[in-house]
Scaffold this motif. Sequence first.
Motif, mmCIF file in Angstrom:
data_model
loop_
_atom_site.group_PDB
_atom_site.id
_atom_site.type_symbol
_atom_site.label_atom_id
_atom_site.label_comp_id
_atom_site.label_asym_id
_atom_site.label_seq_id
_atom_site.Cartn_x
_atom_site.Cartn_y
_atom_site.Cartn_z
ATOM 1 N N SER A 1 14.783 -1.602 -1.712
ATOM 2 C CA SER A 1 13.449 -1.609 -1.105
ATOM 3 C C SER A 1 12.853 -3.008 -1.184
ATOM 4 O O SER A 1 13.178 -3.793 -2.082
ATOM 5 C CB SER A 1 12.534 -0.563 -1.741
ATOM 6 O OG SER A 1 12.217 -0.905 -3.048
ATOM 7 N N HIS A 2 12.009 -3.279 -0.224
ATOM 8 C CA HIS A 2 11.362 -4.583 -0.095
ATOM 9 C C HIS A 2 9.858 -4.328 -0.088
ATOM 10 O O HIS A 2 9.270 -4.011 0.948
ATOM 11 C CB HIS A 2 11.818 -5.228 1.243
ATOM 12 C CG HIS A 2 11.174 -6.538 1.526
ATOM 13 N ND1 HIS A 2 10.767 -6.910 2.795
ATOM 14 C CD2 HIS A 2 10.869 -7.577 0.710
ATOM 15 C CE1 HIS A 2 10.234 -8.117 2.740
ATOM 16 N NE2 HIS A 2 10.291 -8.538 1.493
ATOM 17 N N PRO A 3 9.225 -4.420 -1.267
ATOM 18 C CA PRO A 3 7.811 -4.031 -1.361
ATOM 19 C C PRO A 3 6.923 -4.715 -0.319
ATOM 20 O O PRO A 3 6.027 -4.074 0.245
ATOM 21 C CB PRO A 3 7.435 -4.442 -2.790
ATOM 22 C CG PRO A 3 8.725 -4.394 -3.555
ATOM 23 C CD PRO A 3 9.792 -4.801 -2.581
ATOM 24 N N ALA A 4 7.159 -6.006 -0.014
ATOM 25 C CA ALA A 4 6.252 -6.717 0.900
ATOM 26 C C ALA A 4 6.220 -6.089 2.289
ATOM 27 O O ALA A 4 5.196 -6.158 2.983
ATOM 28 C CB ALA A 4 6.660 -8.187 0.995
ATOM 29 N N SER A 5 7.333 -5.481 2.711
ATOM 30 C CA SER A 5 7.314 -4.859 4.044
ATOM 31 C C SER A 5 7.256 -3.344 3.951
ATOM 32 O O SER A 5 7.283 -2.664 4.968
ATOM 33 C CB SER A 5 8.544 -5.292 4.849
ATOM 34 O OG SER A 5 9.730 -4.809 4.264
ATOM 35 N N MET A 6 7.184 -2.799 2.734
ATOM 36 C CA MET A 6 7.157 -1.338 2.604
ATOM 37 C C MET A 6 5.921 -0.916 1.792
ATOM 38 O O MET A 6 4.837 -0.842 2.332
ATOM 39 C CB MET A 6 8.451 -0.843 1.932
ATOM 40 C CG MET A 6 9.702 -1.141 2.780
ATOM 41 S SD MET A 6 11.268 -0.914 1.903
ATOM 42 C CE MET A 6 11.282 0.804 1.488
ATOM 43 N N THR A 7 6.101 -0.719 0.484
ATOM 44 C CA THR A 7 5.006 -0.161 -0.334
ATOM 45 C C THR A 7 3.772 -1.056 -0.418
ATOM 46 O O THR A 7 2.660 -0.574 -0.573
ATOM 47 C CB THR A 7 5.514 0.088 -1.775
ATOM 48 O OG1 THR A 7 6.213 -1.079 -2.212
ATOM 49 C CG2 THR A 7 6.425 1.288 -1.841
ATOM 50 N N HIS A 8 3.944 -2.381 -0.331
ATOM 51 C CA HIS A 8 2.819 -3.305 -0.494
ATOM 52 C C HIS A 8 2.441 -3.967 0.823
ATOM 53 O O HIS A 8 1.837 -5.043 0.843
ATOM 54 C CB HIS A 8 3.151 -4.367 -1.553
ATOM 55 C CG HIS A 8 3.252 -3.817 -2.944
ATOM 56 N ND1 HIS A 8 4.206 -2.901 -3.306
ATOM 57 C CD2 HIS A 8 2.497 -4.047 -4.063
ATOM 58 C CE1 HIS A 8 4.046 -2.584 -4.591
ATOM 59 N NE2 HIS A 8 3.024 -3.262 -5.069
ATOM 60 N N VAL A 9 2.786 -3.322 1.945
ATOM 61 C CA VAL A 9 2.563 -3.946 3.250
ATOM 62 C C VAL A 9 1.067 -4.124 3.548
ATOM 63 O O VAL A 9 0.670 -5.039 4.274
ATOM 64 C CB VAL A 9 3.299 -3.131 4.359
ATOM 65 C CG1 VAL A 9 2.618 -1.802 4.632
ATOM 66 C CG2 VAL A 9 3.464 -3.941 5.623
ATOM 67 N N GLY A 10 0.224 -3.300 2.952
ATOM 68 C CA GLY A 10 -1.216 -3.360 3.205
ATOM 69 C C GLY A 10 -1.917 -4.522 2.498
ATOM 70 O O GLY A 10 -3.098 -4.775 2.751
ATOM 71 N N LEU A 11 -1.230 -5.226 1.607
ATOM 72 C CA LEU A 11 -1.860 -6.331 0.867
ATOM 73 C C LEU A 11 -1.533 -7.666 1.550
ATOM 74 O O LEU A 11 -0.522 -7.787 2.244
ATOM 75 C CB LEU A 11 -1.332 -6.383 -0.566
ATOM 76 C CG LEU A 11 -1.495 -5.132 -1.439
ATOM 77 C CD1 LEU A 11 -0.956 -5.390 -2.842
ATOM 78 C CD2 LEU A 11 -2.954 -4.712 -1.504
#
Length: 400
Positions: free
Chosen positions: A354-364
């Motif tokens: 998983s790539h948080p910047a484009s998945m779980t943390h995309v809203g930040l």
Amino acid sequence: MGDGGRHDNDKLKGAGFSTRQVHSGHIQDELGSVMPPVYQTSIYSFRDSEHGAEVIREREAGYVYARWGSPNSRMLEAALADLHSGAGAWTFSTGIAAVNFIYFALLRAGDHIICAESLYAPTRYSLELYWSRFGVEFSFVDATSLDAVAAAVRPNTRHIHIETPANPALRVSDIAGCAQIAHDAGARLSVDNTFMSPLLQRPLELGADIVMESLTKFVNGHSDVVGGALVLADKELCDSLYKPWYTLGATMDPHQAWLIQRGLKTLKLRVLAAQENAQAIAQYLAAHSAVSAVHFPGLPSHPQYELHQRQASGPGACISFELKGGLAAGRALMDRVQLCTRAVSLGGIETLISHPASMTHVGLSSEERAQAGVPDGLIRFAVGIEDSADIIADLEQALV
Ligand SMILES: Cc1ncc(COP(=O)(O)O)c(C=O)c1O
């Protein structure tokens, strides 16, 4: 249930982990079932009025209603308590329900809890957004520093909660040191052990009071069910949580417990295989020109390598690493992988990326992500039990 639901771990005294993961907690039924059936019933009948009264008074005497526990959840609890060297355990519908139960059952208005700042996000949000409404005070500290933990203690500190190793950078906290600080302050220590499982790390043996596991991960191990557990060192405290546990109602369904206990029986085989793969993959990544950092407690470059070696028997199977190419490189890797599955979570038999910047943390924003310890090029890699050569070949063709 011939014996009223009692299990007998005593005959396993002195047995090794592999033996106990298979047999601990087993309740033999009258049919001689070698594997426990799923007790798919919500209610249990009483033999007579005396039996009804006995079961209500004494949990071990039988079963009442599935929210108050089933043979399946009880078998799983007994097995987890044994594997974690605990006095008892409670199972929950999810891991996060187990975390919230710590807050619900052990804190009251005006109490203060110290938490590691590196925590599974909902463990943190729950305090910030919800428990704060009920007057619970909290501090988030760098729990890799015992000085920082000790400095956060207040007269009303009742609890310390850490996670080790913890996302996103697999940082490690000193369990025995945190337990000492907690106990000196008259508080308790709980440890989220999800990344390790009872095979690799047993916080109660290091002085923690409570260990929490998201059973969704390594303990179940097959990415087909969610669940959570708390294992307690103190029998009296454990028993006192029976009523709050069934009153809160986040208890485990019999089928959930059955699946998780089936997974538990092969925990050691799976975790050791995945861990061996992870070690090889971490070394491969550390030597790759597209990678700027690898976070894995099995590499001597890890900042708490020696501490982790002292308190755990292995580094586990979760790696995070940073790509020099930032956001674009992270997206490209995600789009190119073929064997590795693009999904959140960890602890299953399959490798997840998983790539948080484009998945779980995309809203930040990029700055907010960096502040949260999730730089744009960070990749989370949960290694499975496939052949390590095949996982590495997938990374090799996907990393540019
Ligand atoms: C470290 C850790 N703790 C707790 C949880 C929550 O567990 P669950 O998803 O089973 O509710 C997770 C889930 O990802 C986790 O990674």
